[in-house]
Scaffold this active site. Structure first.
Site, PDB file in Angstrom:
ATOM      1  N   ALA A  84      58.513 128.730  19.095  1.00 13.04           N
ATOM      2  CA  ALA A  84      59.230 129.965  20.050  1.00 13.04           C
ATOM      3  C   ALA A  84      58.607 131.196  20.287  1.00 13.04           C
ATOM      4  O   ALA A  84      57.890 131.644  21.226  1.00 13.04           O
ATOM      5  CB  ALA A  84      60.958 130.554  20.068  1.00 13.04           C
ATOM      6  N   TYR A  85      57.336 131.879  19.313  1.00  9.34           N
ATOM      7  CA  TYR A  85      56.876 132.859  19.527  1.00  9.34           C
ATOM      8  C   TYR A  85      55.309 131.684  20.202  1.00  9.34           C
ATOM      9  O   TYR A  85      54.925 132.500  20.864  1.00  9.34           O
ATOM     10  CB  TYR A  85      55.789 132.788  17.883  1.00  9.34           C
TER      11      TYR A  85
END
Length: 218
Positions: free
Chosen positions: A128-129
């Site tokens: 997600a980062y």
């Protein structure tokens, strides 16, 4: 120059603030917490409390008024979940870019991450980062109102900087001291010809100033 740094209490940001202040630039650091103000003052920066997860574009634009350049060095940090990767690593960068355009500040430098990609697969928080960072990079670079450069450092370390780096469109993975990342950011701020570029950074054999001039000339 007057330079505003978002994420002003970060480990790269504090190093950058010291370098810029030492050479006489006026440096403003945006921080979420008032208790970080003294650390910024010690680094030579003017602290401004501004939570980019809660602020509106007009408020942020006021903080950028009169700046010559903006650096996005914020991040949700270790231990945060996927939701904050989106609200900080993506949405806060987009908000800062909106505010820079509103304030008429063209030069915009982003501290991103190697392998950042809005289409990065995977369900882990780190995935997600990388998606959040990639989406922010794409948004900023697409803006006609900004002269943006994206810097993607490799594995960050607290080793003393060497001043010798490898800075290219693609370097492959490797470590790089935060000291050297800050030094490269200073050179990028001084080199508007790097606008539009996404650059990877690891330790290498080329002096920082030479490395930046090399990519600017490509």
């Amino acid at each position: 120059m007057r330079i505003v740094i978002a994420g002003g209490h970060g480990r790269i940001a504090l190093r950058l603030e010291r370098l810029l202040a030492r050479r006489g630039d006026a440096v403003v650091g945006l921080v979420r917490r008032a208790e970080h103000a003294e650390d910024l003052r010690a680094a030579g920066a003017e602290p401004v409390v501004c939570d980019l997860e809660a602020a509106g574009v007009e408020e942020v634009a006021r903080h950028l008024s009169g700046a010559d350049a903006v650096v996005f060095a914020a991040g949700a940090g270790p231990g945060s979940g996927a939701a904050r990767k989106d609200t900080v690593d993506r949405a806060a960068a987009v908000l800062l870019a909106d505010a820079a355009e509103r304030a008429g500040v063209r030069r915009f430098v982003v501290v991103s991450a190697m392998r950042a990609d809005p289409e990065h697969p995977g369900d882990e928080v780190f995935d997600a980062y990388l998606r959040a960072k990639g989406a922010a990079d794409a948004d900023v670079l697409a803006r006609a109102g900004l002269d943006a450069t994206v810097l993607r450092p490799g594995l960050l370390t607290d080793d003393a900087g060497t001043g010798l780096v490898r800075l290219e469109a693609s370097t492959g993975r490797g470590p790089v001291p935060r000291d050297d990342v800050a030094a490269v950011l200073v050179e990028l701020l001084d080199t508007p010809a790097t606008a539009g570029l996404t650059l990877e950074l690891i330790s290498g054999r080329v002096p920082v100033s030479v490395a930046v001039k090399g990519v600017a000339g490509n």
